[in-house]
Design a protein around this motif. Structure first.
Motif, PDB file in Angstrom:
ATOM      1  N   GLN A  77      -5.077   5.894   5.661  1.00 61.71           N
ATOM      2  CA  GLN A  77      -3.984   6.745   5.288  1.00 61.71           C
ATOM      3  C   GLN A  77      -2.593   6.158   5.549  1.00 61.71           C
ATOM      4  OE1 GLN A  77      -4.774   9.709   3.713  1.00 61.71           O
ATOM      5  NE2 GLN A  77      -6.921   9.309   4.043  1.00 61.71           N
ATOM      6  N   GLY A  78      -1.976   6.335   4.469  1.00 65.04           N
ATOM      7  CA  GLY A  78      -0.524   5.440   4.405  1.00 65.04           C
ATOM      8  C   GLY A  78       0.210   6.008   5.431  1.00 65.04           C
ATOM      9  N   ASN A  79       0.004   7.413   5.885  1.00 65.20           N
ATOM     10  CA  ASN A  79       1.194   8.228   6.613  1.00 65.20           C
ATOM     11  C   ASN A  79       0.840   7.872   7.831  1.00 65.20           C
ATOM     12  OD1 ASN A  79      -1.402   9.487   7.112  1.00 65.20           O
ATOM     13  ND2 ASN A  79      -0.624  11.477   5.994  1.00 65.20           N
ATOM     14  N   GLN A  80      -0.319   7.206   8.122  1.00 65.99           N
ATOM     15  CA  GLN A  80      -0.539   6.410   9.552  1.00 65.99           C
ATOM     16  C   GLN A  80       0.141   5.229  10.198  1.00 65.99           C
ATOM     17  OE1 GLN A  80      -4.694   5.990   9.326  1.00 65.99           O
ATOM     18  NE2 GLN A  80      -5.355   8.464   9.701  1.00 65.99           N
ATOM     19  N   TYR A  81       0.970   4.792   8.924  1.00 66.21           N
ATOM     20  CA  TYR A  81       1.557   3.408   9.087  1.00 66.21           C
ATOM     21  C   TYR A  81       2.694   3.634   9.994  1.00 66.21           C
ATOM     22  CZ  TYR A  81       4.652  -0.367   8.191  1.00 66.21           C
ATOM     23  OH  TYR A  81       5.808  -1.463   8.245  1.00 66.21           O
ATOM     24  N   SER A  82       2.926   2.809  10.913  1.00 70.36           N
ATOM     25  CA  SER A  82       4.278   3.229  11.859  1.00 70.36           C
ATOM     26  C   SER A  82       4.988   1.751  12.361  1.00 70.36           C
ATOM     27  CB  SER A  82       3.804   3.700  12.974  1.00 70.36           C
ATOM     28  OG  SER A  82       2.914   3.264  13.819  1.00 70.36           O
ATOM     29  N   GLY A  83       4.716   0.708  11.576  1.00 67.02           N
ATOM     30  CA  GLY A  83       5.367  -0.481  11.570  1.00 67.02           C
ATOM     31  C   GLY A  83       6.736  -0.765  11.391  1.00 67.02           C
ATOM     32  N   ALA A  84       7.257  -1.954  11.465  1.00 69.00           N
ATOM     33  CA  ALA A  84       8.642  -1.890  11.650  1.00 69.00           C
ATOM     34  C   ALA A  84       9.583  -1.474  10.283  1.00 69.00           C
ATOM     35  CB  ALA A  84       8.884  -3.456  11.691  1.00 69.00           C
ATOM     36  N   CYS A  85       8.950  -1.428   9.073  1.00 65.44           N
ATOM     37  CA  CYS A  85       9.435  -0.887   8.123  1.00 65.44           C
ATOM     38  C   CYS A  85       9.474   0.856   8.144  1.00 65.44           C
ATOM     39  CB  CYS A  85       9.041  -1.433   6.697  1.00 65.44           C
ATOM     40  SG  CYS A  85       9.482  -3.384   6.672  1.00 65.44           S
ATOM     41  N   GLY A  86       8.995   1.387   8.853  1.00 66.07           N
ATOM     42  CA  GLY A  86       8.945   2.866   9.107  1.00 66.07           C
ATOM     43  C   GLY A  86       7.945   3.359   8.103  1.00 66.07           C
ATOM     44  N   ARG A  87       8.141   3.619   6.727  1.00 69.22           N
ATOM     45  CA  ARG A  87       7.203   4.080   5.865  1.00 69.22           C
ATOM     46  C   ARG A  87       7.354   3.616   4.550  1.00 69.22           C
ATOM     47  NH1 ARG A  87       9.870   8.248   2.650  1.00 69.22           N
ATOM     48  NH2 ARG A  87      12.022   8.306   3.465  1.00 69.22           N
ATOM     49  N   ASN A  88       6.453   3.740   3.586  1.00 72.68           N
ATOM     50  CA  ASN A  88       6.540   3.117   2.275  1.00 72.68           C
ATOM     51  C   ASN A  88       7.575   4.295   1.431  1.00 72.68           C
ATOM     52  OD1 ASN A  88       6.031   2.124  -0.260  1.00 72.68           O
ATOM     53  ND2 ASN A  88       4.111   2.506  -0.400  1.00 72.68           N
ATOM     54  N   ASP A  89       8.620   3.892   1.292  1.00 70.92           N
ATOM     55  CA  ASP A  89       9.393   4.752   0.381  1.00 70.92           C
ATOM     56  C   ASP A  89       9.719   4.020  -1.040  1.00 70.92           C
ATOM     57  OD1 ASP A  89      11.063   2.712   1.155  1.00 70.92           O
ATOM     58  OD2 ASP A  89      12.730   3.795   2.113  1.00 70.92           O
ATOM     59  N   THR A  90       8.881   3.068  -1.235  1.00 69.99           N
ATOM     60  CA  THR A  90       8.978   2.429  -2.718  1.00 69.99           C
ATOM     61  C   THR A  90       8.271   3.046  -3.918  1.00 69.99           C
ATOM     62  OG1 THR A  90       7.074   1.248  -2.388  1.00 69.99           O
ATOM     63  CG2 THR A  90       9.267   0.234  -1.186  1.00 69.99           C
ATOM     64  N   GLY A  91       7.386   4.030  -3.322  1.00 68.77           N
ATOM     65  CA  GLY A  91       6.491   4.805  -4.379  1.00 68.77           C
ATOM     66  C   GLY A  91       5.463   4.051  -4.905  1.00 68.77           C
ATOM     67  N   ARG A  92       5.475   2.510  -4.450  1.00 60.51           N
ATOM     68  CA  ARG A  92       4.445   1.703  -4.825  1.00 60.51           C
ATOM     69  C   ARG A  92       3.282   1.929  -3.937  1.00 60.51           C
ATOM     70  NH1 ARG A  92       5.162  -1.642  -9.619  1.00 60.51           N
ATOM     71  NH2 ARG A  92       6.970  -0.861 -10.531  1.00 60.51           N
ATOM     72  N   GLU A  93       1.953   1.160  -4.469  1.00 65.73           N
ATOM     73  CA  GLU A  93       0.694   1.169  -3.758  1.00 65.73           C
ATOM     74  C   GLU A  93       0.757   0.449  -2.342  1.00 65.73           C
ATOM     75  OE1 GLU A  93       0.387   2.506  -7.673  1.00 65.73           O
ATOM     76  OE2 GLU A  93       1.032   0.809  -6.694  1.00 65.73           O
ATOM     77  N   ALA A  94       1.376  -0.681  -2.363  1.00 65.90           N
ATOM     78  CA  ALA A  94       1.530  -1.679  -1.221  1.00 65.90           C
ATOM     79  C   ALA A  94       2.800  -2.273  -1.189  1.00 65.90           C
ATOM     80  CB  ALA A  94       0.233  -2.590  -1.405  1.00 65.90           C
ATOM     81  N   PHE A  95       3.237  -2.869  -0.070  1.00 66.60           N
ATOM     82  CA  PHE A  95       4.700  -3.592   0.191  1.00 66.60           C
ATOM     83  C   PHE A  95       4.480  -4.388   1.271  1.00 66.60           C
ATOM     84  CE2 PHE A  95       4.699   0.092   2.985  1.00 66.60           C
ATOM     85  CZ  PHE A  95       5.070  -0.150   3.995  1.00 66.60           C
ATOM     86  N   TYR A  96       5.622  -5.245   1.286  1.00 62.54           N
ATOM     87  CA  TYR A  96       5.368  -6.377   2.318  1.00 62.54           C
ATOM     88  C   TYR A  96       6.513  -5.829   3.207  1.00 62.54           C
ATOM     89  CZ  TYR A  96       6.376 -10.794   4.867  1.00 62.54           C
ATOM     90  OH  TYR A  96       6.673 -11.703   5.690  1.00 62.54           O
ATOM     91  N   CYS A  97       6.431  -5.915   4.330  1.00 61.43           N
ATOM     92  CA  CYS A  97       7.616  -5.732   5.555  1.00 61.43           C
ATOM     93  C   CYS A  97       7.763  -7.028   6.212  1.00 61.43           C
ATOM     94  CB  CYS A  97       7.017  -4.717   6.532  1.00 61.43           C
ATOM     95  SG  CYS A  97       8.507  -4.277   7.862  1.00 61.43           S
ATOM     96  N   SER A  98       8.934  -7.490   5.612  1.00 56.58           N
ATOM     97  CA  SER A  98       9.513  -8.725   6.151  1.00 56.58           C
ATOM     98  C   SER A  98      10.111  -8.821   7.766  1.00 56.58           C
ATOM     99  CB  SER A  98      10.750  -9.376   5.357  1.00 56.58           C
ATOM    100  OG  SER A  98      11.665  -8.368   5.427  1.00 56.58           O
ATOM    101  N   ALA A  99      10.196  -7.311   8.178  1.00 54.09           N
ATOM    102  CA  ALA A  99      10.720  -7.378   9.673  1.00 54.09           C
ATOM    103  C   ALA A  99       9.809  -7.762  10.532  1.00 54.09           C
ATOM    104  CB  ALA A  99      11.447  -5.943   9.755  1.00 54.09           C
ATOM    105  N   ASP A 100       8.540  -7.480  10.328  1.00 51.17           N
ATOM    106  CA  ASP A 100       7.343  -8.009  11.164  1.00 51.17           C
ATOM    107  C   ASP A 100       6.525  -8.630  10.407  1.00 51.17           C
ATOM    108  OD1 ASP A 100       6.268  -5.989   9.377  1.00 51.17           O
ATOM    109  OD2 ASP A 100       5.750  -4.555  11.472  1.00 51.17           O
ATOM    110  N   GLN A 101       6.596  -9.042   9.428  1.00 48.21           N
ATOM    111  CA  GLN A 101       6.032  -9.911   8.532  1.00 48.21           C
ATOM    112  C   GLN A 101       4.398  -9.619   8.316  1.00 48.21           C
ATOM    113  OE1 GLN A 101       5.966 -14.155   9.791  1.00 48.21           O
ATOM    114  NE2 GLN A 101       7.831 -13.829  10.818  1.00 48.21           N
TER     115      GLN A 101
END
Length: 253
Positions: A77-101
């Protein structure tokens, strides 16, 4: 190269872009059986990252860079993600977080793409890996600094975003162009990747930060086979994946 590209050492004239004819390694990629289940998808993505690492490692070493393996977050579940980029606010299905690679591919949001088959899911993973390459070579940091200066939503900021995205699709095309027909990277997967990318353009209501369907497909195809002559014997080259050196602004729409 001329004009603004020459005076732009971190984007268009990044040293990685300047050597003609240098591509990536052939790999005998072996991927696990694809199943539309969270755990199986995670294992598949992890193996695919390993294949991309093996293909690109020597390329970065050639330019005196050390490739770090990206992290993967592929929870159910995407709402379980708690990485360096916080949350997916792009509206896309996937993304890359450069802050923690980290490549972030939640199963629930990816399901709308992955249900069409593994080639569609792999296309997304490969594109996000392209962003990881940009982080590794210094393009991502330069992009973020420039975007903050321009304004992410400004006309110039949106063009810069499209250039970043189109390069990532081109890098993905290089992987397919070098390795289609080897191991698990079948011609069918390559066709599915092209089909996926042909529908990955900016959507209604979005800012123009990704590119048109046509340009995304074209940059992916150019990375795969950099020639207007489909029968020409050419090899993928990182030199060709430089949207900052595009000779026609229409290629960046």
């Amino acid at each position: 190269m001329s004009g603004p590209v020459i005076s732009d050492p971190l984007l268009g004239s990044n040293p990685v872009h300047l050597e003609q004819g240098y591509g990536l390694a052939e790999v005998n990629c072996r991927l696990p059986k694809w199943r539309l289940q969270a755990a199986a998808a995670r294992a598949y993505y992890s193996a695919a990252i390993g294949c991309h690492d093996s293909a690109w490692r020597a390329t970065l070493e050639h330019f005196d860079l050390t490739l770090a393996r990206p992290q993967l977050w592929a929870g159910a579940q995407g709402n379980q993600y708690s990485g360096a980029c916080g949350r997916n606010d792009t509206g896309r299905e996937a993304f890359y977080c450069s802050a923690d690679q980290t490549i972030v591919m939640p199963f629930d949001s990816m399901r709308s793409i992955a249900r069409y088959g593994e080639g569609y899911a792999l296309a997304v993973l490969s594109h996000e890996y392209g962003h990881h390459l940009q982080q590794q070579i210094g393009v991502m940091d330069a992009f973020q600094a420039r975007s903050q200066s321009l304004g992410y939503e400004s006309r110039a900021g949106q063009l810069l975003s499209r250039q970043l995205e189109l390069q990532a699709w081109c890098f993905s095309g290089m992987f397919y162009g070098t390795n289609t027909g080897r191991g698990s990277i079948t011609k069918s997967l390559s066709r599915q990747a092209y089909d996926n990318n042909s529908h990955a353009g900016d959507r209604r209501g979005e800012l123009r930060q990704h590119g048109t369907n046509e340009n995304i497909a074209n940059w992916f195809g150019w990375g795969r086979h950099p020639s207007l002559n489909s029968s020409a014997r050419v090899s993928p080259s990182i030199y060709e994946c430089n949207p900052w050196a595009a000779r026609d602004s229409r290629w960046l729409e």
